[in-house]
Write a protein that holds these residues in place. Structure first.
Motif, PDB file in Angstrom:
ATOM      1  N   ASP A 252      46.862  41.436  41.870  1.00 39.34           N
ATOM      2  CA  ASP A 252      47.309  41.855  40.553  1.00 39.34           C
ATOM      3  C   ASP A 252      46.555  41.042  39.512  1.00 39.34           C
ATOM      4  OD1 ASP A 252      48.525  42.501  38.245  1.00 39.34           O
ATOM      5  OD2 ASP A 252      50.553  41.910  38.839  1.00 39.34           O
ATOM      6  N   PHE A 253      45.567  41.683  38.900  1.00 41.74           N
ATOM      7  CA  PHE A 253      44.721  40.931  37.978  1.00 41.74           C
ATOM      8  C   PHE A 253      45.390  40.668  36.636  1.00 41.74           C
ATOM      9  CE2 PHE A 253      41.564  42.091  41.093  1.00 41.74           C
ATOM     10  CZ  PHE A 253      40.869  40.900  41.185  1.00 41.74           C
ATOM     11  N   ALA A 254      46.600  41.185  36.473  1.00 36.07           N
ATOM     12  CA  ALA A 254      47.327  40.799  35.263  1.00 36.07           C
ATOM     13  C   ALA A 254      47.849  39.370  35.393  1.00 36.07           C
ATOM     14  CB  ALA A 254      48.476  41.770  35.021  1.00 36.07           C
ATOM     15  N   ARG A 255      47.782  38.813  36.617  1.00 40.82           N
ATOM     16  CA  ARG A 255      48.256  37.450  36.850  1.00 40.82           C
ATOM     17  C   ARG A 255      47.078  36.486  36.776  1.00 40.82           C
ATOM     18  NH1 ARG A 255      53.477  36.358  36.948  1.00 40.82           N
ATOM     19  NH2 ARG A 255      52.693  34.458  37.858  1.00 40.82           N
ATOM     20  N   PRO A 256      47.322  35.335  36.169  1.00 38.30           N
ATOM     21  CA  PRO A 256      46.203  34.398  36.007  1.00 38.30           C
ATOM     22  C   PRO A 256      45.874  33.573  37.253  1.00 38.30           C
ATOM     23  CG  PRO A 256      48.177  33.514  34.971  1.00 38.30           C
ATOM     24  CD  PRO A 256      48.543  34.867  35.511  1.00 38.30           C
ATOM     25  N   GLU A 257      46.767  33.551  38.269  1.00 33.26           N
ATOM     26  CA  GLU A 257      46.521  32.629  39.385  1.00 33.26           C
ATOM     27  C   GLU A 257      45.257  32.989  40.165  1.00 33.26           C
ATOM     28  OE1 GLU A 257      50.831  33.248  38.752  1.00 33.26           O
ATOM     29  OE2 GLU A 257      49.475  34.550  39.845  1.00 33.26           O
ATOM     30  N   HIS A 258      44.782  32.007  40.894  1.00 42.17           N
ATOM     31  CA  HIS A 258      43.637  32.214  41.786  1.00 42.17           C
ATOM     32  C   HIS A 258      43.984  33.279  42.820  1.00 42.17           C
ATOM     33  CE1 HIS A 258      40.179  31.385  44.211  1.00 42.17           C
ATOM     34  NE2 HIS A 258      40.921  31.058  45.245  1.00 42.17           N
ATOM     35  N   LYS A 259      43.046  34.200  43.032  1.00 44.19           N
ATOM     36  CA  LYS A 259      43.290  35.275  43.991  1.00 44.19           C
ATOM     37  C   LYS A 259      42.262  35.168  45.111  1.00 44.19           C
ATOM     38  CE  LYS A 259      43.425  37.326  40.071  1.00 44.19           C
ATOM     39  NZ  LYS A 259      44.255  36.515  39.205  1.00 44.19           N
ATOM     40  N   TRP A 263      37.984  37.084  46.676  1.00 46.46           N
ATOM     41  CA  TRP A 263      36.696  36.410  46.822  1.00 46.46           C
ATOM     42  C   TRP A 263      36.024  36.848  48.116  1.00 46.46           C
ATOM     43  CZ3 TRP A 263      34.844  31.677  44.170  1.00 46.46           C
ATOM     44  CH2 TRP A 263      35.509  31.482  42.955  1.00 46.46           C
ATOM     45  N   ARG A 264      34.756  36.567  48.169  1.00 44.06           N
ATOM     46  CA  ARG A 264      33.983  36.939  49.346  1.00 44.06           C
ATOM     47  C   ARG A 264      34.365  36.036  50.519  1.00 44.06           C
ATOM     48  NH1 ARG A 264      28.259  35.038  50.103  1.00 44.06           N
ATOM     49  NH2 ARG A 264      27.620  36.115  51.968  1.00 44.06           N
TER      50      ARG A 264
ATOM     51  N   LEU B 156      44.356  41.007  31.549  1.00 44.50           N
ATOM     52  CA  LEU B 156      43.650  41.390  32.779  1.00 44.50           C
ATOM     53  C   LEU B 156      42.258  40.764  32.816  1.00 44.50           C
ATOM     54  CD1 LEU B 156      44.661  45.158  32.841  1.00 44.50           C
ATOM     55  CD2 LEU B 156      45.184  43.522  34.641  1.00 44.50           C
ATOM     56  N   HIS B 158      41.436  37.998  31.511  1.00 43.25           N
ATOM     57  CA  HIS B 158      41.685  36.598  31.877  1.00 43.25           C
ATOM     58  C   HIS B 158      41.917  36.477  33.383  1.00 43.25           C
ATOM     59  CE1 HIS B 158      43.173  32.557  31.894  1.00 43.25           C
ATOM     60  NE2 HIS B 158      44.408  32.922  32.150  1.00 43.25           N
ATOM     61  N   GLY B 159      42.708  37.383  33.943  1.00 48.56           N
ATOM     62  CA  GLY B 159      42.984  37.352  35.388  1.00 48.56           C
ATOM     63  C   GLY B 159      41.724  37.515  36.209  1.00 48.56           C
ATOM     64  N   TYR B 160      40.836  38.398  35.772  1.00 48.84           N
ATOM     65  CA  TYR B 160      39.593  38.640  36.513  1.00 48.84           C
ATOM     66  C   TYR B 160      38.625  37.466  36.424  1.00 48.84           C
ATOM     67  CZ  TYR B 160      40.143  43.511  38.005  1.00 48.84           C
ATOM     68  OH  TYR B 160      40.516  44.653  38.658  1.00 48.84           O
ATOM     69  N   ASP B 162      38.970  34.598  37.219  1.00 49.94           N
ATOM     70  CA  ASP B 162      39.055  33.818  38.455  1.00 49.94           C
ATOM     71  C   ASP B 162      37.873  34.106  39.387  1.00 49.94           C
ATOM     72  OD1 ASP B 162      40.323  32.306  40.598  1.00 49.94           O
ATOM     73  OD2 ASP B 162      40.834  34.232  41.485  1.00 49.94           O
ATOM     74  N   LEU B 163      37.343  35.331  39.336  1.00 46.84           N
ATOM     75  CA  LEU B 163      36.306  35.728  40.293  1.00 46.84           C
ATOM     76  C   LEU B 163      34.893  35.377  39.824  1.00 46.84           C
ATOM     77  CD1 LEU B 163      37.581  39.238  41.420  1.00 46.84           C
ATOM     78  CD2 LEU B 163      38.118  36.995  42.325  1.00 46.84           C
ATOM     79  N   PRO B 165      32.902  32.665  39.681  1.00 45.63           N
ATOM     80  CA  PRO B 165      31.954  31.987  40.578  1.00 45.63           C
ATOM     81  C   PRO B 165      31.530  32.875  41.745  1.00 45.63           C
ATOM     82  CG  PRO B 165      33.824  30.571  40.080  1.00 45.63           C
ATOM     83  CD  PRO B 165      34.161  31.935  39.566  1.00 45.63           C
ATOM     84  N   ASP B 166      32.429  33.763  42.176  1.00 47.59           N
ATOM     85  CA  ASP B 166      32.130  34.630  43.312  1.00 47.59           C
ATOM     86  C   ASP B 166      31.175  35.752  42.912  1.00 47.59           C
ATOM     87  OD1 ASP B 166      32.848  34.920  46.089  1.00 47.59           O
ATOM     88  OD2 ASP B 166      33.769  36.836  45.557  1.00 47.59           O
TER      89      ASP B 166
END
Lengths: 730, 392
Positions: A252-259, A263-264, B156, B158-160, B162-163, B165-166
């Motif tokens: 859920d990209f509305a959430r700021p936490e690390h997902k 990732w690859r 959203l 902001h949420g993205y 996170d990715l 570096p990947d």
């Protein structure tokens, strides 16, 4: 404003009558500054609903048979029925259904978790509440998961019982990790359904009806189960994995936490593939049970929230294995996690709890063996450990030795050092005192527990700038089975990004820890470890690892290579840097070896561990064996699954060595063999390929345990020869 | 590189500059559309000019009157074979754009029209033929979302983050055109499949002109205009945000390439799915970079998918196309971008979504097909191994 040291008001935090078994970190963690850091990533802090702060605790019940068992404890039976005290108790302490409804053969379990309100800690320290002291041996505290992942609507469901057809497999593989790609092709049977019986996403939301009262559970079966989700995401025969995870509610990209799953490369996926994914010539059919730790637990590399989540996770995997059939299967659990600071004698609360659970489970279910595999840690060259013998104190001016601790700028999390003292009984004097000098020379008063020249040493000291506490030094006593004093030095972050946080930050640079011998006996020593404080792979920058910066520590040899064996007079050591949760009795601990060079990976940490109280010998020397963690010095890491089916990535560290042995153990257990520490040790020792001996010191028992396990076929049944049993140091 | 791009676009805007087709990647060379780098040996230099003067003087001899040679027939598409790729591209581009018109309304919508032109048959004797009868048919409409939607969308982005570096490598490699990525899925090569690449260049060009015009009219802010904490990891393009140009480009390429390969029996639904996944990944990477909201990708996907089918119809003698409308005013603010909502792999068609992606009636035009676009289409088909067209 000026920096100033003041005495710590212990009573305010720990109550009048200190409860001896309370977490040594409590003086810091329950102080205003400590709470702020413990809850720093919690968006709900301060609590908007005005309720008291809640903590999650790991409890050790003193004598579950004689005094009280988990169920009675949870019901508040320490107190008379109908009294206010009992009602208070029921309000303050919530124990998950899992621990109240354990099978009868496990009713006397000692290590359980609970969610408690802050007042609980004051109750512990109030005199007159001696019943608590009689019932509890130890309390270790941590932060609960995010509120939206907590079940707040009463107790969870009763434990489930086996249903459906009996399980074909004699062994279940468990994993406790982060970033587990539970839809991955590597974890499916040939018919396309998943091998993952269930995964508990500990900070998943909305929370499921789960007997641990937090997080979300996805099962293989059922209308919202993994198999259904997989089928629903199939397009042209291929599972659209973005779609799968998004429907499973973990993307859920509305959430700021690390997902991690987006990732690859993800830790848990790579490790689970090594532990149990199909490989040429070997297609394991073992069912899998996963526990995904909260994002905040992985982010906090100090391990401050690890104990509760791991113990709940182990119980979850074990209880789940009972649901899989009428005969409890054997279980092997991979835990590639680690911290650095701790007593290092196997008596930390988490280690004792794991040992105790393994022992009780095997006693309760004789058909089931339980193995827990842990990585040895990557801190060998981290300069995070120091060891000072009594004779070194005696030959120093004023019997004082200074330990220079370098704290880095832009460290956004607290830094901690634990200085562990030799065994003493409760209430005895501390044999050493400690004062701390800030980088600009501001020295604390000496801290300890002894009377020197008619003056009683203070138990703790806070470094303040205005109202902000920048450092706390305290002397704590870790009750038996540890039975040792420990100095805890906590330093606030050296950078603050959060406007609601402290306006002042701690100075970075060299902090001097001045240790002075008062009454050490010949042969005794003091051991210091810096707590882990780096940033996990893929996570936003948080901690920066501090280290002991000793001039006499020789980092490089004459040719410029990194020295891997301790040399010279430095008190800062490589040996003894082992993962602090990997010094227990039953856990199987695995370090890393370069597959090509057949030498230990330079980061792979080793023993010795510290001797246990009242023990003549050592319960372990270091890791039990080494397994490949890099293909070679040049080809870093070993290959295994990335997060999406068909992808392959390299990851290194002792984290990826452990699951190779987890896999071997699963094969052993499936074949009816022991697959225990002793077997792993023997496997290292009697490796089938003759191996070159390696340079002196590099392959000591402390560093390499039984030896190097290389060239292991995916399935490798081995019988432990009888004649080797006696040589094993267990 | 695509030298068809108009001046003033910097190297980082995704429309020109750093493309995936040049250099040693096997995709460069006499690609259909390249204006530079396709002229063969370097002739136009002072040295060679001087040498040519001397050579002619040395061998020209006495003037001889040559025989008369007739020019090729008028208007034959095949005549384009005699042209250099760069000039050919201008003709094809002009033809492709010749039937498009734009309008907008001040409430926040932009409309793209197809110009239906019925040319009257004229005899050769006439000095100037009768003018065509023209009517305007809807092609695609985009309505911009309001600020409440963008305000929710910024979380959203902001949420993205996170990715980042990947995805940083992909984000940088996708600054230019997406050919390295589509070429990697479809096995394209500049020397082996030049006509296919020329067709894709044409598709890309259509997406650029339509998307830029729509961006200009809709004037939507970038995420970093809304929050100082988005901090994109690449230069924020110097034009407004919705619809996402990368999303439009990627979805038009996915559609055209899939339809082309399918017409040659070179692709099944699995290939189509892979193209759509790739297109979506390219679009999402722009959100990860911090320069686009997910809703920008949604609008871009609607635009790209619609124009892709439109271009295929014009190039393959089609007589009708489907018109679509994206209505940002009814877009649910917290909605992420999910390509699967927009495209049904089974029916291979765009799908309406709630009230924000609306299917309009099929539009018919017997003159929709273009002979010279069809000529390029068949060239591309033949190099992919498609059967020759049936003459009817």
């Amino acid at each position: 404003m000026k920096l100033q040291w003041n005495e710590v008001d212990r009573e305010r935090v720990r109550g009048k009558d200190e409860f001896e078994g309370l977490d040594p970190y409590a003086t810091w963690s329950l102080s205003e500054v400590g709470k702020k850091h413990l809850f720093s990533s919690d968006e709900e802090q301060p609590r908007s609903d005005g309720k008291a702060l809640e903590f999650q605790v790991l409890l050790e019940l003193k004598d579950p048979k004689g005094i009280i068992n988990a169920r009675d404890f949870a019901e508040g039976k320490l107190f008379e029925a109908g009294t206010e005290e009992r009602r208070d108790w029921q309000r303050l302490v919530k124990i998950p259904r899992a621990y109240r409804d354990l099978p009868p053969s496990l009713a006397d379990v000692r290590h359980i978790t609970a969610i408690v309100e802050e007042e609980f800690f004051r109750e512990l320290g109030i005199s007159g509440s001696d019943r608590l002291g009689k019932a509890l041996a130890r309390v270790t505290l941590s932060r609960p998961v995010l509120r939206e992942a907590m079940r707040l609507d009463g107790p969870g469901p009763r434990l489930r019982r086996p249903e459906g057809q009996p399980l074909q497999s004699r062994v279940v593989v468990g994993i406790i990790d982060d970033g587990i790609a539970f839809g991955h092709e590597q974890f499916r049977y040939a018919d396309g359904t998943t091998r993952i019986e269930s995964i508990w996403l500990q900070d998943g939301y909305p929370p499921s009806a789960i007997e641990f009262d937090y997080g979300r559970e996805l099962s293989k079966r059922g209308p919202q189960g993994i198999d259904q989700l997989l089928a629903g995401s199939r397009r042209d025969g291929v599972v659209d994995e973005d779609d799968f995870y998004s429907r499973a509610g973990v993307l859920d990209f509305a959430r700021p936490e690390h997902k991690a799953i987006a990732w690859r490369r993800a830790h848990g996926t790579h490790i689970l593939d090594l532990a149990t994914g199909p490989k040429p010539g070997c297609t394991p059919q073992w069912p899998i049970v996963c526990v995904q730790l909260p994002v905040a637990t992985t982010a906090d590399t100090s391990g401050a929230t690890l104990a509760v989540k791991v113990i709940d996770g182990i119980w979850y995997i074990l209880l789940k294995s009972l649901e899989l059939g009428p005969t409890p299967p054997s279980v092997v659990i991979n835990l590639s996690y680690g911290t650095i600071a701790g007593p290092h004698d196997g008596t930390s609360h988490l280690e004792c709890a794991i040992d105790d659970i393994v022992e009780r489970w095997e006693r309760a279910f004789p058909s089931a063996k339980v193995r827990v595999v842990i990585s040895a840690g990557n801190s060998h060259l981290g300069r995070i450990h120091a060891r000072i013998g009594q004779s070194q104190f005696r030959s120093a001016p004023e019997h004082s030795v200074v330990l220079p601790w370098r704290i880095l700028p832009d460290d956004r999390t607290p830094s901690y050092v634990e200085v562990w003292l030799p065994h003493r009984a409760a209430g005895q004097d501390s044999p050493v005192k400690l004062s701390v000098v800030t980088p600009d020379g501001c020295e604390s008063h000496a801290v300890g527990h002894a009377r020197i020249g008619g003056t009683q040493l203070k138990r703790g000291s806070n470094l303040r700038m205005g109202d902000d506490v920048l450092c706390q030094v305290s002397y704590e006593y870790a009750s038996p089975p540890t039975g040792r004093g420990v100095f805890l030095v906590a330093v606030s972050p050296t950078a603050a990004m959060d406007e609601s946080g402290a306006k002042t930050v701690a100075p970075f640079g060299i902090w001097q820890l001045k240790l002075t011998d008062i009454s050490l006996k010949p042969g005794e020593h003091v051991s210091a470890w810096i707590q882990r404080d780096d940033t996990s792979y893929g996570f936003p920058t948080a901690g920066r690892q501090s280290y002991f910066d000793d001039r006499r520590y020789q980092r490089f040899d004459a040719a410029g290579r990194e020295e891997q064996v301790d040399c010279g007079p430095s008190i800062v050591k490589r040996e003894g840097s082992l993962n602090a949760i990997a010094t227990g009795e039953t856990t199987i601990v695995i370090g890393g070896v370069l597959r090509k060079e057949l030498l230990p990976a330079k980061y792979s940490a080793g023993g010795p561990v510290e001797k246990q109280r009242d023990s003549a010998g050592w319960h372990r020397t270091g890791p039990d064996a080494l397994a490949p963690s890099d293909d070679s010095a040049v080809l870093g890491g070993i290959l295994a699954a990335g997060t999406r089916s068909g992808s392959v990535v390299a990851m290194n560290g002792t984290s990826v060595a452990a699951p190779l042995i987890t896999r071997w153990i699963a094969g052993q257990l499936a074949a009816g063999h022991e697959g225990d520490r002793r077997a792993v040790n023997c496997l290292g020792r009697e490796n089938r390929v003759p191996l070159p001996p390696g340079p002196p010191g590099l392959l000591s028992a402390e560093r390499a345990g039984g030896g190097r396990i290389v060239g292991l076929p995916p399935h490798h049944p081995l019988r432990v020869p009888k004649d080797l049993d006696d040589g094993f140091q267990s | 590189m695509s030298t068809l791009s108009v001046g003033g676009m910097g190297p980082l805007d995704g429309m020109s500059g750093m493309d995936g087709m040049s250099g040693a990647d096997g995709m460069s060379g006499p690609v259909g559309m390249a204006r530079k780098g396709s002229a063969g040996p370097a002739i136009n230099t002072p040295l060679v000019a001087e040498a040519l003067i001397r050579t002619r003087d040395g061998i020209v001899g006495t003037w001889q009157s040559p025989a008369a040679l007739a020019s090729p027939d008028v208007g034959l598409p095949e005549n384009l074979m005699r042209w250099s790729p760069d000039m050919r591209a201008i003709v094809l581009e002009g033809e492709m754009l010749s039937r498009l018109a734009y309008s907008h309304d001040p409430s926040g919508s932009v409309f793209l029209w197809h110009v239906k032109a019925d040319f009257n048959q004229s005899s050769a004797a006439q000095a100037w033929p009768m003018p065509p009868t023209v009517s305007y048919l809807p092609l695609v409409a985009l309505t911009r979302p309001d600020k409440v939607v963008f305000n929710k969308q910024v979380a959203l982005v902001h949420g993205y983050a996170d990715l980042r570096p990947d995805r940083a490598t992909e984000i940088l490699a996708q600054l230019g055109d997406p050919f390295a990525f589509f070429g990697s899925v479809a096995n394209l090569h500049a020397l082996r499949t030049p006509w296919t690449l020329a067709l894709l260049q044409l598709a890309l060009r259509l997406s650029h002109l339509a998307a830029q015009r729509a961006k200009h009219m809709l004037a939507c802010l970038r995420p970093s205009d809304l929050s100082p904490q988005i901090q994109p990891i690449i230069q924020v393009p110097g034009h407004s945000a919705l619809p996402s140009g990368h999303s439009t480009e990627a979805f038009i390429c996915a559609t055209v390439l899939y339809q082309l390969m399918k017409s040659c029996n070179r692709a099944d639904a699995g290939v189509g799915a892979q193209f759509m996944r790739l297109a979506a990944r390219i679009a999402v990477n722009r959100t990860v970079a911090g320069v686009h909201f997910p809703v920008d990708s949604v609008a871009g996907a609607v635009l790209g998918l619609t124009l892709g089918k439109y271009l295929v119809a014009r190039a393959s003698k089609g007589k009708e196309y489907q018109a679509w409308r994206f209505d940002g005013a009814s877009y649910p603010g917290q909605q992420d971008f999910d390509w699967k909502l927009h495209y049904d792999l089974t029916t291979e068609a765009q799908t309406p979504i709630e009230s924000y992606v609306v299917q309009l009636p099929v539009q018919s035009d017997s003159g929709l097909g273009s002979p010279i676009l069809n000529w390029l289409w068949e060239k591309a088909r033949s190099e992919l191994g498609g059967d020759p067209p049936q003459n009817s």
